[in-house]
Design a protein around this motif. Structure first.
Motif, PDB file in Angstrom:
ATOM      1  N   TRP A  77       3.004  51.624 -66.914  1.00  0.00           N
ATOM      2  CA  TRP A  77       2.321  50.580 -66.131  1.00  0.00           C
ATOM      3  C   TRP A  77       2.867  50.611 -64.710  1.00  0.00           C
ATOM      4  O   TRP A  77       4.079  50.650 -64.492  1.00  0.00           O
ATOM      5  CB  TRP A  77       2.553  49.224 -66.796  1.00  0.00           C
ATOM      6  CG  TRP A  77       1.893  48.065 -66.065  1.00  0.00           C
ATOM      7  CD1 TRP A  77       0.672  48.057 -65.494  1.00  0.00           C
ATOM      8  CD2 TRP A  77       2.482  46.797 -65.811  1.00  0.00           C
ATOM      9  NE1 TRP A  77       0.400  46.843 -64.926  1.00  0.00           N
ATOM     10  CE2 TRP A  77       1.514  46.025 -65.112  1.00  0.00           C
ATOM     11  CE3 TRP A  77       3.714  46.194 -66.130  1.00  0.00           C
ATOM     12  CZ2 TRP A  77       1.765  44.709 -64.697  1.00  0.00           C
ATOM     13  CZ3 TRP A  77       3.913  44.878 -65.726  1.00  0.00           C
ATOM     14  CH2 TRP A  77       2.963  44.146 -65.008  1.00  0.00           C
ATOM     15  N   ASP A  78       1.922  50.544 -63.721  1.00  0.00           N
ATOM     16  CA  ASP A  78       2.313  50.645 -62.300  1.00  0.00           C
ATOM     17  C   ASP A  78       2.273  49.291 -61.591  1.00  0.00           C
ATOM     18  O   ASP A  78       2.310  49.207 -60.364  1.00  0.00           O
ATOM     19  CB  ASP A  78       1.406  51.643 -61.583  1.00  0.00           C
ATOM     20  CG  ASP A  78      -0.079  51.248 -61.674  1.00  0.00           C
ATOM     21  OD1 ASP A  78      -0.367  50.146 -62.252  1.00  0.00           O
ATOM     22  OD2 ASP A  78      -0.931  52.026 -61.252  1.00  0.00           O
ATOM     23  N   ASP A 114       7.579  53.797 -52.959  1.00  0.00           N
ATOM     24  CA  ASP A 114       8.643  54.651 -52.402  1.00  0.00           C
ATOM     25  C   ASP A 114       9.030  55.740 -53.393  1.00  0.00           C
ATOM     26  O   ASP A 114      10.017  56.432 -53.219  1.00  0.00           O
ATOM     27  CB  ASP A 114       9.864  53.799 -52.044  1.00  0.00           C
ATOM     28  CG  ASP A 114      10.458  53.093 -53.232  1.00  0.00           C
ATOM     29  OD1 ASP A 114       9.928  53.246 -54.390  1.00  0.00           O
ATOM     30  OD2 ASP A 114      11.473  52.363 -53.100  1.00  0.00           O
ATOM     31  N   ALA A 115       8.284  55.866 -54.438  1.00  0.00           N
ATOM     32  CA  ALA A 115       8.518  56.908 -55.449  1.00  0.00           C
ATOM     33  C   ALA A 115       9.798  56.698 -56.233  1.00  0.00           C
ATOM     34  O   ALA A 115      10.257  57.594 -56.930  1.00  0.00           O
ATOM     35  CB  ALA A 115       8.481  58.304 -54.827  1.00  0.00           C
ATOM     36  N   VAL A 116      10.364  55.523 -56.080  1.00  0.00           N
ATOM     37  CA  VAL A 116      11.582  55.212 -56.841  1.00  0.00           C
ATOM     38  C   VAL A 116      11.284  53.946 -57.669  1.00  0.00           C
ATOM     39  O   VAL A 116      10.972  52.874 -57.099  1.00  0.00           O
ATOM     40  CB  VAL A 116      12.785  54.972 -55.917  1.00  0.00           C
ATOM     41  CG1 VAL A 116      14.005  54.576 -56.735  1.00  0.00           C
ATOM     42  CG2 VAL A 116      13.075  56.211 -55.112  1.00  0.00           C
ATOM     43  N   ASN A 117      11.343  54.123 -58.952  1.00  0.00           N
ATOM     44  CA  ASN A 117      11.155  52.971 -59.852  1.00  0.00           C
ATOM     45  C   ASN A 117       9.829  52.279 -59.618  1.00  0.00           C
ATOM     46  O   ASN A 117       9.728  51.054 -59.630  1.00  0.00           O
ATOM     47  CB  ASN A 117      12.325  51.973 -59.675  1.00  0.00           C
ATOM     48  CG  ASN A 117      12.463  51.029 -60.874  1.00  0.00           C
ATOM     49  OD1 ASN A 117      12.055  51.342 -61.991  1.00  0.00           O
ATOM     50  ND2 ASN A 117      13.059  49.874 -60.640  1.00  0.00           N
ATOM     51  N   ASP A 118       8.806  53.146 -59.349  1.00  0.00           N
ATOM     52  CA  ASP A 118       7.495  52.560 -59.038  1.00  0.00           C
ATOM     53  C   ASP A 118       6.734  52.141 -60.312  1.00  0.00           C
ATOM     54  O   ASP A 118       5.723  51.435 -60.206  1.00  0.00           O
ATOM     55  CB  ASP A 118       6.647  53.577 -58.257  1.00  0.00           C
ATOM     56  CG  ASP A 118       7.022  53.605 -56.752  1.00  0.00           C
ATOM     57  OD1 ASP A 118       7.610  52.609 -56.313  1.00  0.00           O
ATOM     58  OD2 ASP A 118       6.723  54.612 -56.128  1.00  0.00           O
ATOM     59  N   THR A 119       7.163  52.587 -61.539  1.00  0.00           N
ATOM     60  CA  THR A 119       6.458  52.225 -62.783  1.00  0.00           C
ATOM     61  C   THR A 119       7.442  51.641 -63.815  1.00  0.00           C
ATOM     62  O   THR A 119       8.665  51.822 -63.707  1.00  0.00           O
ATOM     63  CB  THR A 119       5.767  53.452 -63.399  1.00  0.00           C
ATOM     64  OG1 THR A 119       6.747  54.455 -63.680  1.00  0.00           O
ATOM     65  CG2 THR A 119       4.709  54.024 -62.462  1.00  0.00           C
ATOM     66  N   TRP A 120       6.812  51.003 -64.755  1.00  0.00           N
ATOM     67  CA  TRP A 120       7.634  50.364 -65.837  1.00  0.00           C
ATOM     68  C   TRP A 120       7.831  51.395 -66.931  1.00  0.00           C
ATOM     69  O   TRP A 120       7.000  51.632 -67.776  1.00  0.00           O
ATOM     70  CB  TRP A 120       6.883  49.132 -66.365  1.00  0.00           C
ATOM     71  CG  TRP A 120       7.683  48.277 -67.312  1.00  0.00           C
ATOM     72  CD1 TRP A 120       8.979  47.971 -67.249  1.00  0.00           C
ATOM     73  CD2 TRP A 120       7.179  47.632 -68.486  1.00  0.00           C
ATOM     74  NE1 TRP A 120       9.364  47.162 -68.255  1.00  0.00           N
ATOM     75  CE2 TRP A 120       8.247  46.912 -69.062  1.00  0.00           C
ATOM     76  CE3 TRP A 120       5.904  47.535 -69.061  1.00  0.00           C
ATOM     77  CZ2 TRP A 120       8.114  46.142 -70.198  1.00  0.00           C
ATOM     78  CZ3 TRP A 120       5.780  46.754 -70.186  1.00  0.00           C
ATOM     79  CH2 TRP A 120       6.868  46.068 -70.771  1.00  0.00           C
ATOM     80  N   PRO A 148       7.134  48.489 -57.830  1.00  0.00           N
ATOM     81  CA  PRO A 148       5.961  49.313 -57.507  1.00  0.00           C
ATOM     82  C   PRO A 148       5.598  49.195 -55.997  1.00  0.00           C
ATOM     83  O   PRO A 148       4.574  48.563 -55.659  1.00  0.00           O
ATOM     84  CB  PRO A 148       4.893  48.709 -58.423  1.00  0.00           C
ATOM     85  CG  PRO A 148       5.281  47.276 -58.592  1.00  0.00           C
ATOM     86  CD  PRO A 148       6.753  47.251 -58.550  1.00  0.00           C
ATOM     87  N   ASN A 149       6.482  49.765 -55.098  1.00  0.00           N
ATOM     88  CA  ASN A 149       6.264  49.639 -53.637  1.00  0.00           C
ATOM     89  C   ASN A 149       5.879  50.972 -52.985  1.00  0.00           C
ATOM     90  O   ASN A 149       5.851  51.103 -51.775  1.00  0.00           O
ATOM     91  CB  ASN A 149       7.495  49.051 -52.964  1.00  0.00           C
ATOM     92  CG  ASN A 149       8.767  49.823 -53.299  1.00  0.00           C
ATOM     93  OD1 ASN A 149       8.670  50.938 -53.835  1.00  0.00           O
ATOM     94  ND2 ASN A 149       9.910  49.259 -53.007  1.00  0.00           N
ATOM     95  N   VAL A 169       8.970  43.579 -58.624  1.00  0.00           N
ATOM     96  CA  VAL A 169       9.486  43.348 -57.256  1.00  0.00           C
ATOM     97  C   VAL A 169       8.694  44.227 -56.287  1.00  0.00           C
ATOM     98  O   VAL A 169       8.572  45.438 -56.485  1.00  0.00           O
ATOM     99  CB  VAL A 169      10.989  43.654 -57.176  1.00  0.00           C
ATOM    100  CG1 VAL A 169      11.503  43.418 -55.754  1.00  0.00           C
ATOM    101  CG2 VAL A 169      11.768  42.790 -58.179  1.00  0.00           C
ATOM    102  N   ARG A 170       8.195  43.626 -55.220  1.00  0.00           N
ATOM    103  CA  ARG A 170       7.438  44.382 -54.212  1.00  0.00           C
ATOM    104  C   ARG A 170       8.290  44.661 -53.001  1.00  0.00           C
ATOM    105  O   ARG A 170       9.103  43.826 -52.590  1.00  0.00           O
ATOM    106  CB  ARG A 170       6.175  43.593 -53.794  1.00  0.00           C
ATOM    107  CG  ARG A 170       5.160  43.368 -54.922  1.00  0.00           C
ATOM    108  CD  ARG A 170       4.377  44.614 -55.179  1.00  0.00           C
ATOM    109  NE  ARG A 170       3.350  44.415 -56.214  1.00  0.00           N
ATOM    110  CZ  ARG A 170       2.570  45.358 -56.645  1.00  0.00           C
ATOM    111  NH1 ARG A 170       2.678  46.568 -56.170  1.00  0.00           N
ATOM    112  NH2 ARG A 170       1.684  45.144 -57.602  1.00  0.00           N
TER     113      ARG A 170
END
Length: 626
Positions: free
Chosen positions: A592-593, A553-559, A550-551, A625-626
């Protein structure tokens, strides 16, 4: 003379003229001899062991000590007395004496007595007795000496007797038992019992037959029988026929005379035991009871006819048991219709036929061989022949059929459940299940028979697809189908038009929710088609990633938990390493974000628990991972 124990020609002895038994009683001692009993030269004593020159009358010597045998009187009767003598030292004494009157001259008599030596082990002077017959003037007519009565190895009574003929012109005599042995210690101690004096005539026999010595006969009270008593008498002697009356005394038979050797009579009609005999004496003396000797006794047993009757359980029906009964008796002989015979008291004919109708006779014989015939009438009724059937013996559930019966006048069906009227020949039957009906058919004689008919009930079809199921995609499940009814067939259909499963319990693997329908049909044409549905819920497979970033970057930002949104009742919880809930949701409408209450959570490992509410709970960890 007769020696000791000589019983020759006992049948010619007459009734006792003198018969001294000394009586009986419960006390050990009786009184002294009475004038009617005779006299003795000895002194009476009531001691158990009288002294020399004394006598006692007692029923046991048990109290005399060890010198004498312990014994009772000669007859062994309960309480019977005897004369016990401790002899005198002198020999001039006599033990017993008595005068007898009114005898018959030229007639033979017997004088006897029983004697026992009382001493057990030593006797210096054994008893020695002279039996004598004297005139009243003291002249001896005849005598008999016993000789020494020596010690015995046990207590033994011995009879001594002798016979003599009374001289002409003599009618009164004195009978005497004199002592010939000195007394002392131990010496000449004795007991005397049953002193008898009686006529002793010629040998004479009686019988129920002139050709055989028949001394016993029988008759029946209801069938009087003629009997002829027969005997012979020596020349110069006459006879009289006698019977024993109810008091036990002998009396002359009616019409008997002093010359006939036979006597004919008819047996009594009262049951009992009857005794007869013949007495004899010289013709001039036949009327005197003191001069007659007697024959053997004849016994006539008159038996009671059995008081019997016959009975039965008639009327009976053919095919049942006929029971015959007879009362009383010792043996039975039955005869009856259809060649029936039996020696059983209460015979049974099972099964019985109509040919057994008629009169039955039973000959009943008593223990005394008396006979009576009883009879009983028996009626055997015809048995109806029951027939049962139905218009149709196979019906569909809920339908009816008419039962049919014949062969009688009245009818009774069982069970009554489902019948329009159980007491008619043709009731309508509406059984809910297969039933065996039994009809009892009766005729006018109340005889019965039964018949049965089975009504088969064909059940309507029923279908049960079983409880609804749920699976996860790629899983399989077995359906719990069942088909009821008689002679049915079945098949499945699917709501999505896919291929139908086969068998009642097929295994299916649908990819989407689906409804299966079980169809059951009656091959016998009973009832409509039955159906039932089963719903199979197919859950999507949940995929849970273990990392997201959840950083922003719009990629894999949520579970992104795959397919979790298809479980609207599911609950999801995420915990930090301290066990605190940092995220929760119902149905997972939004992924979840990585935040908690609007604040970013630090990178790290978190733990989750996902309850799908279908029995499955998923748990594990996820890395932020941040």
């Amino acid at each position: 003379m007769l020696a000791a124990n000589n019983h020759a020609q006992a049948q010619s002895l007459g009734d006792p003229v003198v018969n001294i038994t000394f009586g009986s009683g419960s006390s050990t001692h009786s009184g002294a001899l009475s004038a009617d009993s005779g006299t003795t030269s000895y002194t009476y004593s009531s001691n158990d062991f009288p002294s020399d020159g004394s006598y006692t009358i007692e029923n046991t010597t048990a109290g005399a000590g060890n010198v004498w045998w312990s014994g009772t009187d000669h007859t062994g009767n309960t309480g019977g007395y005897m004369m016990v003598v401790n002899a005198s030292v002198s020999k001039t004494d006599y033990f017993y004496k008595r005068t007898v009157h009114a005898l018959c001259s030229n007639t033979k008599y017997q004088f006897s007595a029983w004697v026992v030596n009382l001493l057990r082990s030593r006797d210096i002077s054994p008893p020695n007795i002279t039996f004598s017959i004297e005139t009243t003037g003291g002249t001896t007519i005849q005598s008999f000496n016993t000789g020494d009565i020596s010690l015995k190895s046990s207590y033994q009574w011995v009879q001594y007797a002798f016979n003599f003929t009374l001289p002409a012109g003599v009618s009164d005599v004195v009978i005497k038992m004199s002592n010939n042995s000195a007394g002392g210690a131990p010496a000449n101690d004795l007991a005397i019992d049953d002193i008898v004096f009686r006529p002793y005539g010629p040998d004479i026999k009686a019988s129920f037959s002139s050709t055989a010595e028949t001394v016993d006969a029988s008759a029946c009270s209801d069938n009087p029988t003629s009997y002829t008593l027969s005997t012979t008498a020596p020349d110069g002697y006459s006879i009289l026929w006698q019977y024993q009356n109810s008091a036990g005394a002998w009396a002359d038979l009616p019409g008997a005379n002093a010359s006939s050797n036979t006597y004919t009579f008819t047996s009594p009609i009262v049951a009992g035991t009857y005794k007869y005999r013949v007495v004899t004496a010289l013709t001039d003396n036949i009327t005197s009871t003191l001069c007659r000797s007697a024959s053997n006794q004849l016994t006539l047993m008159v038996g009671s006819s059995p008081s019997s009757s016959a009975s039965s359980n008639s009327p009976v029906c053919a095919g049942q048991s006929l029971s015959l009964s007879a009362w009383a008796g010792a043996s039975w002989a039955w005869t009856g219709p259809n060649g029936f015979t039996s020696n059983v008291q209460n015979p049974i004919i099972n099964p019985v036929s109509e040919a057994a109708t008629g009169t039955y006779y039973v000959t009943v014989t008593s223990a005394s061989n008396c006979v009576v015939v009883a009879q009983v009438d028996v009626s055997v009724k015809a048995q109806p022949v029951a027939v049962a059937g139905a218009i149709s013996t196979e019906i569909c559930e809920g339908n009816s059929t008419a039962l049919t019966a014949s062969g009688g006048e009245t009818y009774a069906w069982l069970p009554v459940t489902g019948l329009s009227n159980p007491n008619i020949a043709n009731p309508v039957a509406s059984p809910a299940q297969t039933t065996t009906y039994t009809v009892t058919v009766s005729n006018s004689s109340a005889c019965t028979s039964t018949a049965t008919v089975i009504i088969n009930v064909l059940k309507k079809p029923t279908a049960s697809a079983g409880a609804d199921k749920h699976i996860t995609q790629t899983q399989s499940v077995t359906l719990d189908g069942s088909a009821g009814g008689t002679n049915v067939s079945y098949y499945w259909t699917a709501s999505d038009g896919s291929a139908a499963p086969e068998g009642l319990t097929p295994t299916v693997s649908p990819l989407e929710d689906i409804t299966y329908t079980l169809h059951v049909l009656s091959n016998a044409g009973c009832g409509l088609e039955a159906t039932d549905d089963v719903f199979v819920r197919v859950y999507k497979k949940v995929t849970i990633p273990n990392t997201f970033t959840p950083n922003g970057d719009a990629v894999n930002d949520t579970w992104e938990v795959g397919a979790l949104d298809t479980y609207p009742e599911a609950t999801t919880q995420v915990f930090n390493r301290y066990g605190s809930v940092v995220f929760s949701s119902l149905g997972y409408p939004k992924a979840w974000d990585g935040n908690s209450n609007g604040q970013q959570l630090p990178a790290g490992t978190y733990y989750y628990k996902i309850d799908l509410k279908n029995g499955n709970v998923l748990s594990g960890w996820v890395l932020v991972v941040r």
